[in-house]
Scaffold this motif. Structure first.
Motif, PDB file in Angstrom:
ATOM      1  N   ASN A 213      18.197   6.880  40.600  1.00 25.40           N
ATOM      2  CA  ASN A 213      18.858   5.791  40.221  1.00 25.40           C
ATOM      3  C   ASN A 213      18.845   4.850  41.330  1.00 25.40           C
ATOM      4  N   TYR A 214      17.890   4.525  42.473  1.00 28.26           N
ATOM      5  CA  TYR A 214      18.222   3.748  43.390  1.00 28.26           C
ATOM      6  C   TYR A 214      18.470   2.267  43.085  1.00 28.26           C
ATOM      7  N   LYS A 215      18.221   1.753  41.989  1.00 28.38           N
ATOM      8  CA  LYS A 215      18.698   0.357  41.521  1.00 28.38           C
ATOM      9  C   LYS A 215      19.887   0.194  41.303  1.00 28.38           C
ATOM     10  N   GLU A 216      20.803   1.360  40.972  1.00 26.59           N
ATOM     11  CA  GLU A 216      22.253   1.064  40.850  1.00 26.59           C
ATOM     12  C   GLU A 216      23.207   0.446  41.946  1.00 26.59           C
ATOM     13  N   GLU A 217      24.225  -0.394  41.605  1.00 33.24           N
ATOM     14  CA  GLU A 217      24.797  -0.754  42.760  1.00 33.24           C
ATOM     15  C   GLU A 217      25.761   0.278  43.528  1.00 33.24           C
ATOM     16  N   HIS A 218      26.146   1.158  42.711  1.00 32.73           N
ATOM     17  CA  HIS A 218      27.106   1.940  43.404  1.00 32.73           C
ATOM     18  C   HIS A 218      26.172   2.857  44.433  1.00 32.73           C
ATOM     19  N   VAL A 219      24.662   3.166  44.041  1.00 29.82           N
ATOM     20  CA  VAL A 219      23.998   4.031  44.818  1.00 29.82           C
ATOM     21  C   VAL A 219      23.533   3.058  45.997  1.00 29.82           C
ATOM     22  N   GLN A 220      23.336   1.749  46.023  1.00 32.29           N
ATOM     23  CA  GLN A 220      22.685   1.117  47.099  1.00 32.29           C
ATOM     24  C   GLN A 220      24.220   0.672  48.157  1.00 32.29           C
ATOM     25  N   GLU A 221      25.212   0.588  47.646  1.00 36.60           N
ATOM     26  CA  GLU A 221      26.357   0.647  48.305  1.00 36.60           C
ATOM     27  C   GLU A 221      26.900   1.932  49.072  1.00 36.60           C
ATOM     28  N   GLN A 222      26.345   2.992  48.533  1.00 31.63           N
ATOM     29  CA  GLN A 222      26.617   4.182  49.097  1.00 31.63           C
ATOM     30  C   GLN A 222      27.907   4.636  48.684  1.00 31.63           C
ATOM     31  N   ARG A 223      28.355   4.246  47.512  1.00 30.21           N
ATOM     32  CA  ARG A 223      29.930   4.581  46.865  1.00 30.21           C
ATOM     33  C   ARG A 223      29.734   5.921  46.209  1.00 30.21           C
ATOM     34  N   LYS A 224      30.837   6.356  45.877  1.00 36.11           N
ATOM     35  CA  LYS A 224      31.168   7.558  45.221  1.00 36.11           C
ATOM     36  C   LYS A 224      30.349   7.733  43.846  1.00 36.11           C
ATOM     37  N   LEU A 225      29.616   8.963  43.470  1.00 34.54           N
ATOM     38  CA  LEU A 225      28.720   8.706  42.223  1.00 34.54           C
ATOM     39  C   LEU A 225      29.838   8.974  41.141  1.00 34.54           C
ATOM     40  N   PRO A 226      29.028   8.582  40.117  1.00 32.57           N
ATOM     41  CA  PRO A 226      30.033   8.392  38.817  1.00 32.57           C
ATOM     42  C   PRO A 226      30.147   9.698  38.239  1.00 32.57           C
ATOM     43  N   LYS A 227      31.155  10.154  37.401  1.00 32.37           N
ATOM     44  CA  LYS A 227      31.429  11.446  36.952  1.00 32.37           C
ATOM     45  C   LYS A 227      30.210  11.828  36.147  1.00 32.37           C
ATOM     46  N   GLY A 228      29.973  12.965  36.454  1.00 35.69           N
ATOM     47  CA  GLY A 228      28.743  13.538  35.156  1.00 35.69           C
ATOM     48  C   GLY A 228      27.382  13.171  35.581  1.00 35.69           C
ATOM     49  N   GLY A 229      27.274  12.227  36.621  1.00 35.54           N
ATOM     50  CA  GLY A 229      25.919  11.727  36.829  1.00 35.54           C
ATOM     51  C   GLY A 229      24.833  12.639  37.216  1.00 35.54           C
ATOM     52  N   CYS A 230      25.117  13.517  38.250  1.00 42.59           N
ATOM     53  CA  CYS A 230      24.302  14.448  38.606  1.00 42.59           C
ATOM     54  C   CYS A 230      24.487  16.057  38.139  1.00 42.59           C
TER      55      CYS A 230
END
Length: 621
Positions: free
Chosen positions: A198-215
């Motif tokens: 999910n490299y295009k997601e904003e929270h991934v690009q900004e290295q923020r906390k992962l969303p709950k249940g994502g992984c």
């Protein structure tokens, strides 16, 4: 006439000198026709989005490679370790072997202290494991621990007190860090796979906390892959016993001649077991060859960890993980025990250690060897390993089913088997019980597979978004397993029914505590997790001076953490204001005492002093 010939020669010379393209110099015409701009400009065939997609696909394949490599590395390490330890203890148990080869060094006492070093030393693992992992890094901790296991193999070339006992103590020191690093590494790979998918997601690009249940799905899959591969270590560990020592072992009528009963009614391991189990001694050169092969595989495991396993964190994340202070790193495992989820999972942590060691050292000896003979020991352990490996795939059902299915399913299977074992008392040397014992081993492997994968998966799911806490929670998990190892070491001489009763009571307590935990989670009771301090980087020598670190989780955390951050910022602002006021008062007093001071100059000095204080305070912030 001569003039005409001269003109013809000039024309011929011009034709020879001229290039084949009719005298047009392409290099000079490039700038005129715009070819240079076309060459340096964006290429029509280059698709930036496609290249980015290929790049992250390679990254995802690299993550899968890391998971498989770490699983095979751990499998090789424990295949070598358990195979060598089983062969060593079998040889050292034989009285003839001890008297012929090592008559004056006391092998029995050495083995006792060696087992004490392996089983007792991990108790203090909670004190140093997080510090080691943060100091060395997850990958290098696995590499160092595999090197310690290789050191244990090398000491068997020269079996003495000063070689075997220190290496056994070193293994005891490395057990908890090794397993905590493995658990943290597998979960971290699942987080990385989510980030690369999910490299295009904003929270991934900004290295923020992962969303709950994502992984969640990646954690379940990777934990299943790890245990499918690792449990094969029980299979390969039996190769030295089957291929080397099997033909040197006595028959059942000799080793079981003084044994009266087997199963639930015995006390200790096997009362009356013959002290000579070898009918002839293996050649020393054969043992050296076996140990050399095992040493080669131990080095292979080290190379796998070194070359095939990638880093678990980015370099800036590694810096942030270490920069919270070594005192905080030492304290945080203890503070994480405030979390009710970890406290309520502790009985399952203990049971997962008890049940594995019971099937290897308790059931396989007091039931398997006592009833079937020592020559069938390798078969029981091999079937157990295959069963664990195959049934570990059942944990993939958590992709569709609730997470309690694995743990409760394994608990039900083990509960029924414990009740059966409590009632099973058999006479020694009864080969007709081979089939029932193999069925029990297969079913116990089913329960162990569901238990192991279930506990590791549940821990990973509970802390899936907390990548800065993984080493702490997996340290607690495997430290409680080390406590279980110590308990099994202590109970070796108590009655078998007492061992089975302890196992059954621990299992029932674990199920009840897990039910309470799931109920609280369903009611959305907020866990009390300690706040991870902000990394404090030194200004000098760092290549980046951002106020926010690259591994920030508290900004995305709970409301309590946000309130604490706001309070800290308010306190810092108040401190800055107080310092500014104090500086003004000091400057005014100095101006009042100064005689003949010029009022505008004094005001300018006061303004400059206040500006300097503000700048200094700004730098401190």
């Amino acid at each position: 006439m001569e003039a005409a010939e001269g003109e013809q020669l000039v024309e011929d010379g011009e034709q020879v000198v001229a290039p084949p393209n009719g005298g047009v110099n392409e290099l000079l015409d490039v700038g005129q026709e715009g070819d240079m701009e076309e060459f340096l400009g964006p290429q029509a065939q280059y698709n930036e989005e496609e290249e980015e997609r290929k790049y992250y696909r390679r990254k995802r394949l690299g993550v899968i490679k890391n998971v498989v490599a770490s699983s095979f590395g751990a499998m090789i390490v424990y295949s070598v370790y358990m195979g060598l330890l089983q062969m060593q203890l079998t040889l050292h148990y034989d009285m003839t072997y001890r008297e012929v080869k090592y008559s004056n060094i006391g092998l029995v006492d050495i083995d006792r202290k060696m087992l004490m070093g392996i089983n007792v030393t991990p108790i203090i693992g909670l004190l140093y494991t997080p510090v080691l992992i943060r100091f060395l890094g997850t990958k290098w901790m696995m590499f160092l621990a595999s090197g310690i296991y290789a050191l244990f193999v090398s000491t068997n070339y020269w079996e003495r007190y000063y070689t075997l006992v220190p290496s056994a103590v070193a293994i005891g020191v490395a057990i908890v860090p090794f397993w905590a690093s493995l658990g943290s590494y597998i979960t971290r790979m699942a987080q990385q796979y989510y980030e690369f998918a999910n490299y295009k997601e904003e929270h991934v690009q900004e290295q923020r906390k992962l969303p709950k249940g994502g992984c969640y799905s990646y954690i379940i899959t990777f934990q299943s892959i790890f245990y499918v591969i690792f449990n094969l270590s029980f299979v390969f560990a039996e190769f030295p016993m089957r291929l080397v020592l099997h033909d040197h072992l006595h028959e059942n009528y000799h080793v079981l001649c003084n044994v009266k009963t087997c199963g639930a009614s015995i006390k200790g391991i096997i009362p009356g077991f013959n002290s000579t189990v070898l009918k002839n001694l293996p050649r020393s050169m054969l043992l050296i060859k076996v140990e050399s092969i095992l040493m080669g595989f131990a080095f292979l495991a080290m190379i796998v960890f070194l070359l095939l396993c990638g880093p678990a964190y980015r370099p800036t994340e590694e810096i942030d993980l270490r920069s919270i202070g070594w005192g905080n790193i030492f304290q945080l495992p203890f503070k994480h025990l405030r979390d009710y989820r970890l406290r309520l999972l502790c009985p399952f942590f203990i049971y997962s250690g008890l049940e594995m060691l019971f099937i290897i050292s308790g059931f396989s000896l007091s039931y398997g060897v006592c009833i079937l003979g020592i020559k069938t020991l390798w078969l029981l352990v091999l079937v157990y390993g295959l069963s664990c490996s195959v049934f570990s795939l059942l944990s993939l059902s958590l992709l569709r089913l609730p997470r309690w299915v694995c743990l409760m399913g394994g608990a039900v299977v083990h509960g029924v088997l414990l009740v059966v074992l409590l009632a099973l008392t058999v006479k020694p040397n009864s080969p007709e019980y081979l089939g029932p014992l193999l069925v029990i081993v297969v079913l116990w492997g089913l329960g162990s597979a569901l238990n192991k994968t279930g506990v590791s998966t549940v821990v990973g799911l509970l802390y899936a978004e907390e990548k800065e806490r993984l080493d702490f929670v997996y340290t607690i998990y495997h430290w409680w397993q080390a406590i279980a190892i110590f308990v099994v070491y202590l109970w070796s001489q108590i009655p078998m029914r007492a061992k089975l009763s302890i196992l059954l009571a621990t299992l029932l307590l674990a199920c009840y505590c897990y039910w309470v935990m799931e109920r609280r989670v369903a009611q959305k009771v907020r866990p009390r997790m300690p706040r991870i301090p902000r990394p404090r980087h030194k200004v000098k020598g760092y290549r980046y001076l951002e106020e926010d670190n690259s591994d920030e989780s508290d900004s995305e955390g709970s409301e309590e953490d946000d309130d604490e951050d706001e309070e800290e910022r308010t306190e810092e602002d108040e401190r800055v204001v107080e310092e500014m006021v104090a500086g003004d008062r000091e400057e005014e007093g100095r101006d009042a005492r100064a005689e003949g001071a010029d009022l505008p100059r004094a005001q300018r000095r006061g303004a400059e002093g206040r500006g300097a204080n503000v700048e200094d305070d700004g730098r401190e912030i």
